[in-house]
Design an enzyme around this catalytic site. Structure first.
Site, mmCIF file in Angstrom:
data_model
loop_
_atom_site.group_PDB
_atom_site.id
_atom_site.type_symbol
_atom_site.label_atom_id
_atom_site.label_comp_id
_atom_site.label_asym_id
_atom_site.label_seq_id
_atom_site.Cartn_x
_atom_site.Cartn_y
_atom_site.Cartn_z
ATOM 1 N N ASP A 57 1.165 -2.063 3.429
ATOM 2 C CA ASP A 57 2.556 -2.507 3.498
ATOM 3 C C ASP A 57 2.768 -3.429 4.698
ATOM 4 O OD1 ASP A 57 5.523 -2.230 2.820
ATOM 5 O OD2 ASP A 57 5.485 -1.419 4.847
ATOM 6 N N GLU A 132 -0.460 -2.142 -2.551
ATOM 7 C CA GLU A 132 -0.471 -2.064 -1.086
ATOM 8 C C GLU A 132 -1.705 -1.324 -0.585
ATOM 9 O OE1 GLU A 132 4.243 -2.337 0.090
ATOM 10 O OE2 GLU A 132 3.385 -0.350 -0.259
#
Length: 240
Positions: A57, A132
């Site tokens: 992320d 992610e």
């Protein structure tokens, strides 16, 4: 990575996935990146991909933010934040994930039986988290420069489309801003559903000023509303 008898729903051939990423990932690290918590819990509490997701992320956010900062020197902080939101959001990540390798990223994920039965391989939230996690794995093995390159290549289309799309794939925000500009009021969404509880399909209709402007279908109310908002946005802009 070799599939076990409990991995039946997942592909054990990750060549197309790695080819789409454009970099190699160690088998143990790749398996970790593909291990959803539902699979881990059903198999004795194995490590999950959540820590890699946390790392990925940040890698994604930094890479996209840095590119936008340099490409749009005339835009304010608020405008840059909106552009970033068009790329760094669940639906954008899921879109990229679906294009990764043969069958998309979902075909490679290790999921628990419950998620398998409820269409987990195409759930935007699971695909986004998996995307992610993969970026986190790339960063962990190859470093930020290689990871940044992967991000910018995979998200190039979204980066190019973002400036033309208002809040981008956050269609509800884009639509609300558009209707406010035109004095049309706040859009509302009518929801209907079909199918059994474990496999529902939702249909959303966008209503603006008492008129239906667009429909969207998804496995969640949120997904259906986003698609309906996108259809309404396109319809409204076509009228101008």
């Amino acid at each position: 990575m070799t599939a076990s008898k409990d991995d039946a729903g997942a592909s054990d051939d990750h060549a197309s996935l790695l080819e789409a990423l454009g970099v190699d990932v160690r088998p143990d690290l790749l398996r970790l990146a593909l291990t959803h918590r539902s699979y881990a819990y059903e198999n004795g509490g194995l490590p999950t991909n959540e820590r890699l997701e946390f790392l990925g992320d940040s890698v994604l956010g930094l890479s996209i933010t840095e590119r936008l900062y340099h490409e749009h020197p005339d835009k304010s902080e608020g405008e840059l934040a909106k552009l970033r939101a068009s790329v760094v959001n669940m639906h954008a990540l899921a879109e990229v994930a679906r294009g990764l390798g043969e069958g998309g990223l979902g075909a490679h994920l290790l999921l628990g039986k419950g998620e398998e039965l409820t269409g987990g391989r195409d759930k935007p939230s699971i695909l986004a988290d998996g995307m992610e996690s993969l970026l986190g794995a790339v960063h962990l093995q190859h470093g930020i420069d290689v990871a940044r390159g992967v991000v910018l290549r995979l998200f190039a289309d979204l980066l190019e489309r973002g400036p033309r799309m208002g809040a981008g794939l956050d269609w509800k925000t884009s639509l609300q801003e558009l209707t406010a500009e035109r004095g049309l009021g706040v859009p509302s969404y009518e929801i209907s559903s079909t199918g059994p509880d474990h496999d529902k399909e939702f249909t959303a209709t966008t209503v603006i000023g008492g008129r239906a402007y667009g429909q969207g279908v998804g496995r969640s109310k949120k997904e259906a509303e986003q698609k309906a908002a996108g259809a309404a946005y396109q319809a409204l802009t076509a009228e101008s």
